[in-house]
Each structure stands twice: as structure tokens, then as C-alpha cells.
Write a protein that holds these residues in place. Sequence first.
Motif, PDB file in Angstrom:
ATOM      1  N   TYR A  88       5.956  26.071  56.130  1.00 25.18           N
ATOM      2  CA  TYR A  88       5.249  26.352  54.886  1.00 25.18           C
ATOM      3  C   TYR A  88       6.113  27.188  53.953  1.00 25.18           C
ATOM      4  O   TYR A  88       6.914  28.001  54.414  1.00 25.18           O
ATOM      5  CB  TYR A  88       3.955  27.116  55.167  1.00 25.18           C
ATOM      6  CG  TYR A  88       2.949  26.319  55.950  1.00 25.18           C
ATOM      7  CD1 TYR A  88       2.360  25.182  55.406  1.00 25.18           C
ATOM      8  CD2 TYR A  88       2.578  26.712  57.225  1.00 25.18           C
ATOM      9  CE1 TYR A  88       1.424  24.440  56.120  1.00 25.18           C
ATOM     10  CE2 TYR A  88       1.641  25.985  57.947  1.00 25.18           C
ATOM     11  CZ  TYR A  88       1.071  24.850  57.383  1.00 25.18           C
ATOM     12  OH  TYR A  88       0.145  24.136  58.087  1.00 25.18           O
ATOM     13  N   LYS A  89       5.918  26.977  52.660  1.00 22.70           N
ATOM     14  CA  LYS A  89       6.601  27.783  51.645  1.00 22.70           C
ATOM     15  C   LYS A  89       5.544  28.569  50.882  1.00 22.70           C
ATOM     16  O   LYS A  89       4.644  27.988  50.286  1.00 22.70           O
ATOM     17  CB  LYS A  89       7.394  26.880  50.712  1.00 22.70           C
ATOM     18  CG  LYS A  89       8.603  26.272  51.413  1.00 22.70           C
ATOM     19  CD  LYS A  89       9.207  25.081  50.734  1.00 22.70           C
ATOM     20  CE  LYS A  89       9.940  25.337  49.485  1.00 22.70           C
ATOM     21  NZ  LYS A  89      10.634  24.152  48.955  1.00 22.70           N
ATOM     22  N   PHE A  90       5.651  29.899  50.951  1.00 26.78           N
ATOM     23  CA  PHE A  90       4.699  30.792  50.322  1.00 26.78           C
ATOM     24  C   PHE A  90       5.375  31.632  49.250  1.00 26.78           C
ATOM     25  O   PHE A  90       6.569  31.936  49.346  1.00 26.78           O
ATOM     26  CB  PHE A  90       4.096  31.765  51.348  1.00 26.78           C
ATOM     27  CG  PHE A  90       3.306  31.104  52.450  1.00 26.78           C
ATOM     28  CD1 PHE A  90       2.486  30.012  52.206  1.00 26.78           C
ATOM     29  CD2 PHE A  90       3.370  31.590  53.746  1.00 26.78           C
ATOM     30  CE1 PHE A  90       1.744  29.415  53.217  1.00 26.78           C
ATOM     31  CE2 PHE A  90       2.630  31.012  54.763  1.00 26.78           C
ATOM     32  CZ  PHE A  90       1.812  29.920  54.503  1.00 26.78           C
ATOM     33  N   LEU A  91       4.592  32.044  48.255  1.00 24.33           N
ATOM     34  CA  LEU A  91       5.045  33.005  47.253  1.00 24.33           C
ATOM     35  C   LEU A  91       4.212  34.274  47.363  1.00 24.33           C
ATOM     36  O   LEU A  91       2.994  34.200  47.514  1.00 24.33           O
ATOM     37  CB  LEU A  91       4.880  32.450  45.840  1.00 24.33           C
ATOM     38  CG  LEU A  91       5.834  31.389  45.350  1.00 24.33           C
ATOM     39  CD1 LEU A  91       5.514  31.033  43.896  1.00 24.33           C
ATOM     40  CD2 LEU A  91       7.275  31.846  45.465  1.00 24.33           C
ATOM     41  N   ALA A  92       4.875  35.404  47.257  1.00 22.54           N
ATOM     42  CA  ALA A  92       4.219  36.701  47.107  1.00 22.54           C
ATOM     43  C   ALA A  92       4.488  37.130  45.667  1.00 22.54           C
ATOM     44  O   ALA A  92       5.646  37.237  45.253  1.00 22.54           O
ATOM     45  CB  ALA A  92       4.790  37.719  48.097  1.00 22.54           C
ATOM     46  N   VAL A  93       3.418  37.347  44.907  1.00 24.63           N
ATOM     47  CA  VAL A  93       3.566  37.519  43.461  1.00 24.63           C
ATOM     48  C   VAL A  93       3.010  38.863  43.005  1.00 24.63           C
ATOM     49  O   VAL A  93       1.906  39.255  43.389  1.00 24.63           O
ATOM     50  CB  VAL A  93       2.835  36.385  42.708  1.00 24.63           C
ATOM     51  CG1 VAL A  93       2.966  36.552  41.207  1.00 24.63           C
ATOM     52  CG2 VAL A  93       3.364  35.021  43.148  1.00 24.63           C
ATOM     53  N   CYS A  94       3.792  39.547  42.163  1.00 23.94           N
ATOM     54  CA  CYS A  94       3.303  40.737  41.452  1.00 23.94           C
ATOM     55  C   CYS A  94       3.784  40.625  40.004  1.00 23.94           C
ATOM     56  O   CYS A  94       4.468  39.676  39.637  1.00 23.94           O
ATOM     57  CB  CYS A  94       3.763  42.039  42.108  1.00 23.94           C
ATOM     58  SG  CYS A  94       5.520  42.401  41.983  1.00 23.94           S
ATOM     59  N   SER A 111       5.750  45.559  44.648  1.00 22.52           N
ATOM     60  CA  SER A 111       4.620  45.233  45.517  1.00 22.52           C
ATOM     61  C   SER A 111       4.733  43.829  46.102  1.00 22.52           C
ATOM     62  O   SER A 111       4.292  43.588  47.226  1.00 22.52           O
ATOM     63  CB  SER A 111       3.288  45.428  44.782  1.00 22.52           C
ATOM     64  OG  SER A 111       3.256  44.690  43.594  1.00 22.52           O
ATOM     65  N   SER A 112       5.347  42.908  45.396  1.00 21.41           N
ATOM     66  CA  SER A 112       5.495  41.563  45.967  1.00 21.41           C
ATOM     67  C   SER A 112       6.447  41.571  47.157  1.00 21.41           C
ATOM     68  O   SER A 112       6.286  40.782  48.092  1.00 21.41           O
ATOM     69  CB  SER A 112       5.964  40.552  44.917  1.00 21.41           C
ATOM     70  OG  SER A 112       7.237  40.879  44.424  1.00 21.41           O
ATOM     71  N   MET A 113       7.411  42.476  47.163  1.00 21.95           N
ATOM     72  CA  MET A 113       8.312  42.587  48.313  1.00 21.95           C
ATOM     73  C   MET A 113       7.547  43.112  49.532  1.00 21.95           C
ATOM     74  O   MET A 113       7.733  42.632  50.652  1.00 21.95           O
ATOM     75  CB  MET A 113       9.496  43.507  47.995  1.00 21.95           C
ATOM     76  CG  MET A 113      10.453  43.691  49.172  1.00 21.95           C
ATOM     77  SD  MET A 113      11.183  42.160  49.794  1.00 21.95           S
ATOM     78  CE  MET A 113      12.486  41.929  48.618  1.00 21.95           C
ATOM     79  N   VAL A 114       6.669  44.076  49.316  1.00 24.30           N
ATOM     80  CA  VAL A 114       5.840  44.605  50.402  1.00 24.30           C
ATOM     81  C   VAL A 114       4.953  43.490  50.950  1.00 24.30           C
ATOM     82  O   VAL A 114       4.842  43.294  52.166  1.00 24.30           O
ATOM     83  CB  VAL A 114       4.990  45.802  49.915  1.00 24.30           C
ATOM     84  CG1 VAL A 114       3.979  46.227  50.966  1.00 24.30           C
ATOM     85  CG2 VAL A 114       5.888  46.968  49.517  1.00 24.30           C
ATOM     86  N   LEU A 115       4.313  42.749  50.051  1.00 14.37           N
ATOM     87  CA  LEU A 115       3.439  41.656  50.464  1.00 14.37           C
ATOM     88  C   LEU A 115       4.232  40.581  51.193  1.00 14.37           C
ATOM     89  O   LEU A 115       3.783  40.035  52.206  1.00 14.37           O
ATOM     90  CB  LEU A 115       2.713  41.077  49.251  1.00 14.37           C
ATOM     91  CG  LEU A 115       1.723  39.949  49.510  1.00 14.37           C
ATOM     92  CD1 LEU A 115       0.667  40.339  50.536  1.00 14.37           C
ATOM     93  CD2 LEU A 115       1.062  39.535  48.202  1.00 14.37           C
ATOM     94  N   LYS A 116       5.413  40.273  50.711  1.00 19.86           N
ATOM     95  CA  LYS A 116       6.278  39.282  51.365  1.00 19.86           C
ATOM     96  C   LYS A 116       6.543  39.671  52.813  1.00 19.86           C
ATOM     97  O   LYS A 116       6.427  38.850  53.727  1.00 19.86           O
ATOM     98  CB  LYS A 116       7.605  39.163  50.613  1.00 19.86           C
ATOM     99  CG  LYS A 116       8.624  38.300  51.321  1.00 19.86           C
ATOM    100  CD  LYS A 116       9.981  38.362  50.657  1.00 19.86           C
ATOM    101  CE  LYS A 116      10.931  37.496  51.450  1.00 19.86           C
ATOM    102  NZ  LYS A 116      12.288  37.838  51.375  1.00 19.86           N
ATOM    103  N   GLU A 139       8.946  33.848  49.515  1.00 14.91           N
ATOM    104  CA  GLU A 139       9.733  34.417  48.424  1.00 14.91           C
ATOM    105  C   GLU A 139       8.833  35.315  47.601  1.00 14.91           C
ATOM    106  O   GLU A 139       7.646  35.040  47.459  1.00 14.91           O
ATOM    107  CB  GLU A 139      10.302  33.310  47.537  1.00 14.91           C
ATOM    108  CG  GLU A 139      11.296  32.417  48.240  1.00 14.91           C
ATOM    109  CD  GLU A 139      11.850  31.333  47.333  1.00 14.91           C
ATOM    110  OE1 GLU A 139      11.670  31.423  46.104  1.00 14.91           O
ATOM    111  OE2 GLU A 139      12.453  30.396  47.870  1.00 14.91           O
ATOM    112  N   ASN A 140       9.409  36.392  47.092  1.00 11.13           N
ATOM    113  CA  ASN A 140       8.643  37.232  46.170  1.00 11.13           C
ATOM    114  C   ASN A 140       9.131  36.955  44.757  1.00 11.13           C
ATOM    115  O   ASN A 140      10.303  36.675  44.534  1.00 11.13           O
ATOM    116  CB  ASN A 140       8.746  38.717  46.526  1.00 11.13           C
ATOM    117  CG  ASN A 140      10.152  39.242  46.508  1.00 11.13           C
ATOM    118  OD1 ASN A 140      11.019  38.720  47.192  1.00 11.13           O
ATOM    119  ND2 ASN A 140      10.380  40.278  45.737  1.00 11.13           N
ATOM    120  N   THR A 141       8.187  36.982  43.819  1.00  7.81           N
ATOM    121  CA  THR A 141       8.519  36.637  42.442  1.00  7.81           C
ATOM    122  C   THR A 141       7.518  37.260  41.479  1.00  7.81           C
ATOM    123  O   THR A 141       6.533  37.849  41.899  1.00  7.81           O
ATOM    124  CB  THR A 141       8.574  35.098  42.275  1.00  7.81           C
ATOM    125  OG1 THR A 141       9.134  34.782  41.004  1.00  7.81           O
ATOM    126  CG2 THR A 141       7.187  34.476  42.394  1.00  7.81           C
TER     127      THR A 141
END
Length: 95
Positions: free
Chosen positions: A2-8, A14-19, A36-38
Amino acid sequence: MYKFLAVCGFGVGSSMVLKMTVEKVCKERGVECKVENTDLSSAKATKDIDAIFTSKELGDELKRTTNVPVFPIKRYMDQAEVGAAIDDFINSKSK
């Protein structure tokens, strides 16, 4: 896989933490993924992803502007909350 995005908002803090939390939870569950965070605007333009994890505020906008499942997360470091969202995603794929 799966390919997921963590977004802030800016795609950095915060997206890096979520990632990292998404990666950890997926690893514990044996779910192969690339996360990936973006930032918000990049997330709207990203193609070929399976799901987006983000805040409630950004989640509403992403749900209107993308065609992938969006999972709002309140506490980015809460493995139980993130795990529940990942379980929801996996369960929706197995139907």
C-alpha cells in the motif's frame, strides 16, 4: 504494498510524526506499505496512493478534493487511534 500519505499544512513537522506512527503500526500488523509525508496542496495533486492520513481540519478538504479514502487522526502519536484507521482501511479493501 500500500502507498499512504501523511499530510499536514506544510508537510514537515506533524506529518513526519504521523508518518512514523503509520509505519510502526503497519509493521506491527504485517502490512506492507510505503508512507510519504507531504503538504496539503501536494497531497491534492498526488496520484496512485491508497489512503491519506491527516488531521480532521485537513481531512474534510481532502475528502472533497481527492478520490481516495481519507482518515482523520486526532493524536498523531496514538498507535491505537492510527491502528484503528489502518484496520478500517484494510477491512474496506477486503470487502
